[in-house]
Design a protein around this motif. Structure first.
Motif, mmCIF file in Angstrom:
data_model
loop_
_atom_site.group_PDB
_atom_site.id
_atom_site.type_symbol
_atom_site.label_atom_id
_atom_site.label_comp_id
_atom_site.label_asym_id
_atom_site.label_seq_id
_atom_site.Cartn_x
_atom_site.Cartn_y
_atom_site.Cartn_z
ATOM 1 N N ILE A 5 -19.483 -29.353 -3.984
ATOM 2 C CA ILE A 5 -18.720 -29.868 -4.932
ATOM 3 C C ILE A 5 -18.393 -28.603 -5.892
ATOM 4 O O ILE A 5 -19.340 -27.880 -6.130
ATOM 5 C CB ILE A 5 -18.860 -31.145 -5.504
ATOM 6 C CG1 ILE A 5 -20.347 -30.963 -6.149
ATOM 7 C CG2 ILE A 5 -18.794 -32.337 -4.398
ATOM 8 C CD1 ILE A 5 -20.731 -32.446 -6.917
ATOM 9 N N TYR A 6 -17.368 -28.686 -6.884
ATOM 10 C CA TYR A 6 -16.938 -27.463 -7.654
ATOM 11 C C TYR A 6 -16.966 -27.834 -9.257
ATOM 12 O O TYR A 6 -16.495 -28.988 -9.222
ATOM 13 C CB TYR A 6 -15.955 -26.701 -7.451
ATOM 14 C CG TYR A 6 -16.020 -26.320 -5.904
ATOM 15 C CD1 TYR A 6 -16.761 -24.961 -5.653
ATOM 16 C CD2 TYR A 6 -15.713 -26.884 -4.654
ATOM 17 C CE1 TYR A 6 -16.944 -24.536 -4.485
ATOM 18 C CE2 TYR A 6 -15.956 -26.500 -3.491
ATOM 19 C CZ TYR A 6 -16.618 -25.217 -3.313
ATOM 20 O OH TYR A 6 -16.905 -24.956 -2.035
ATOM 21 N N ARG A 40 -13.474 -29.172 -2.745
ATOM 22 C CA ARG A 40 -12.603 -27.974 -2.552
ATOM 23 C C ARG A 40 -11.176 -28.025 -2.499
ATOM 24 O O ARG A 40 -10.533 -27.261 -3.186
ATOM 25 C CB ARG A 40 -13.384 -27.275 -1.075
ATOM 26 C CG ARG A 40 -12.549 -25.950 -0.801
ATOM 27 C CD ARG A 40 -12.968 -25.327 0.422
ATOM 28 N NE ARG A 40 -12.528 -23.963 0.716
ATOM 29 C CZ ARG A 40 -11.653 -23.784 1.601
ATOM 30 N NH1 ARG A 40 -11.405 -24.974 2.493
ATOM 31 N NH2 ARG A 40 -11.294 -22.510 2.098
ATOM 32 N N ASP A 41 -10.743 -29.092 -1.999
ATOM 33 C CA ASP A 41 -9.257 -29.355 -1.792
ATOM 34 C C ASP A 41 -8.565 -29.680 -3.200
ATOM 35 O O ASP A 41 -7.663 -29.541 -3.430
ATOM 36 C CB ASP A 41 -9.049 -30.398 -0.855
ATOM 37 C CG ASP A 41 -9.200 -29.813 0.480
ATOM 38 O OD1 ASP A 41 -9.108 -28.815 0.757
ATOM 39 O OD2 ASP A 41 -9.420 -30.796 1.417
ATOM 40 N N GLN A 42 -9.373 -30.031 -4.164
ATOM 41 C CA GLN A 42 -9.048 -30.479 -5.582
ATOM 42 C C GLN A 42 -9.084 -29.497 -6.684
ATOM 43 O O GLN A 42 -8.479 -29.573 -7.491
ATOM 44 C CB GLN A 42 -10.009 -31.889 -5.896
ATOM 45 C CG GLN A 42 -9.796 -33.014 -4.883
ATOM 46 C CD GLN A 42 -10.660 -34.001 -5.303
ATOM 47 O OE1 GLN A 42 -11.733 -33.705 -5.697
ATOM 48 N NE2 GLN A 42 -10.362 -35.323 -4.653
ATOM 49 N N ALA A 43 -9.887 -28.492 -6.254
ATOM 50 C CA ALA A 43 -10.554 -27.412 -7.522
ATOM 51 C C ALA A 43 -9.045 -26.808 -8.119
ATOM 52 O O ALA A 43 -8.954 -26.545 -9.163
ATOM 53 C CB ALA A 43 -11.415 -26.546 -7.007
ATOM 54 N N GLY A 79 -5.417 -41.857 -6.927
ATOM 55 C CA GLY A 79 -6.077 -42.459 -5.853
ATOM 56 C C GLY A 79 -6.994 -41.672 -5.347
ATOM 57 O O GLY A 79 -8.062 -42.196 -4.481
ATOM 58 N N ALA A 80 -6.992 -40.278 -5.264
ATOM 59 C CA ALA A 80 -7.793 -39.282 -4.715
ATOM 60 C C ALA A 80 -9.504 -39.869 -5.148
ATOM 61 O O ALA A 80 -9.456 -40.131 -6.373
ATOM 62 C CB ALA A 80 -7.818 -38.109 -4.748
ATOM 63 N N LEU A 81 -10.506 -39.560 -4.380
ATOM 64 C CA LEU A 81 -11.776 -39.819 -4.570
ATOM 65 C C LEU A 81 -12.300 -38.364 -5.345
ATOM 66 O O LEU A 81 -12.401 -37.400 -4.471
ATOM 67 C CB LEU A 81 -12.530 -40.074 -3.516
ATOM 68 C CG LEU A 81 -12.173 -41.588 -3.086
ATOM 69 C CD1 LEU A 81 -13.286 -41.958 -1.799
ATOM 70 C CD2 LEU A 81 -12.382 -42.539 -3.989
ATOM 71 N N VAL A 109 -7.223 -17.357 -10.046
ATOM 72 C CA VAL A 109 -7.548 -16.619 -8.788
ATOM 73 C C VAL A 109 -8.928 -17.002 -8.346
ATOM 74 O O VAL A 109 -9.909 -16.592 -9.075
ATOM 75 C CB VAL A 109 -7.302 -15.049 -9.001
ATOM 76 C CG1 VAL A 109 -7.734 -14.316 -7.613
ATOM 77 C CG2 VAL A 109 -6.156 -14.794 -9.592
ATOM 78 N N PHE A 110 -8.781 -17.748 -7.213
ATOM 79 C CA PHE A 110 -9.946 -18.514 -6.817
ATOM 80 C C PHE A 110 -10.864 -17.522 -5.786
ATOM 81 O O PHE A 110 -10.138 -16.886 -5.057
ATOM 82 C CB PHE A 110 -9.896 -19.962 -6.099
ATOM 83 C CG PHE A 110 -9.579 -20.839 -6.989
ATOM 84 C CD1 PHE A 110 -10.624 -21.949 -7.125
ATOM 85 C CD2 PHE A 110 -8.610 -21.156 -7.658
ATOM 86 C CE1 PHE A 110 -10.656 -22.998 -7.899
ATOM 87 C CE2 PHE A 110 -8.571 -21.941 -8.689
ATOM 88 C CZ PHE A 110 -9.648 -23.075 -8.739
ATOM 89 N N PRO A 111 -12.205 -17.651 -6.018
ATOM 90 C CA PRO A 111 -12.944 -16.761 -4.965
ATOM 91 C C PRO A 111 -12.955 -17.495 -3.878
ATOM 92 O O PRO A 111 -12.602 -18.560 -3.564
ATOM 93 C CB PRO A 111 -14.456 -16.727 -5.849
ATOM 94 C CG PRO A 111 -14.259 -17.892 -6.380
ATOM 95 C CD PRO A 111 -13.118 -18.302 -6.949
ATOM 96 N N ASP A 112 -13.633 -16.794 -2.850
ATOM 97 C CA ASP A 112 -13.764 -17.130 -1.594
ATOM 98 C C ASP A 112 -14.966 -18.402 -1.511
ATOM 99 O O ASP A 112 -15.753 -18.354 -2.274
ATOM 100 C CB ASP A 112 -14.624 -16.006 -0.626
ATOM 101 C CG ASP A 112 -14.741 -16.799 1.116
ATOM 102 O OD1 ASP A 112 -14.725 -18.005 1.119
ATOM 103 O OD2 ASP A 112 -15.378 -15.846 1.379
ATOM 104 N N MET A 113 -14.308 -19.407 -1.478
ATOM 105 C CA MET A 113 -15.400 -20.839 -1.672
ATOM 106 C C MET A 113 -16.323 -21.044 -0.432
ATOM 107 O O MET A 113 -16.974 -22.127 -0.556
ATOM 108 C CB MET A 113 -14.436 -21.875 -2.170
ATOM 109 C CG MET A 113 -13.572 -21.724 -3.378
ATOM 110 S SD MET A 113 -12.301 -22.918 -3.778
ATOM 111 C CE MET A 113 -13.226 -24.052 -4.245
#
Length: 115
Positions: A5-6, A40-43, A79-81, A109-113
């Motif tokens: 998680i982030y 990851r998908d929410q960050a 409603g996302a968790l 700009v996101f780094p490689d997660m």
């Protein structure tokens, strides 16, 4: 369960946590009674909604499996968790910390997660 998680945090706040050996959260976390995290998908959406235009941010990757029962996935945006930690975050749970700079378009700009 999400393995990683982030947390998006101002660099100054994170450096203070490193110096004291404990991360109790940002002001919004303290007000809400838990530390806000994103998957990851929410960050990316979290960055654009809550940190738009902010510089000097860091992206902190945390091993969710080390946080125990105090980590709860609760409904939030649409409603996302979202992962919420009802405790201090031990620095030993941190996998890595990377800069989260602003790009020329004003977005972060996101780094490689993955690493």
């Amino acid at each position: 369960m999400h393995a990683t998680i982030y947390k998006i945090t101002p660099e100054a706040l994170w450096r203070e946590a490193e110096a004291t050996g404990r991360f109790t959260g940002a002001p919004i976390d303290l007000a809400d009674g838990f530390i806000h995290f994103s998957t990851r998908d929410q960050a990316i959406e979290t960055a654009s909604r809550h940190f738009a235009g902010q510089e000097n941010l860091l992206l902190v990757a945390v091993d969710a499996s080390t946080l125990g029962e105090k980590l709860v996935f609760e409904p939030s945006r649409g409603g996302a968790l979202f992962p919420h930690l009802y405790a201090e975050m031990p620095l030993s749970a941190v996998k890595w910390v990377k800069p989260l700079p602003l790009g020329s378009d004003g977005g972060h700009v996101f780094p490689d997660m993955e690493t």
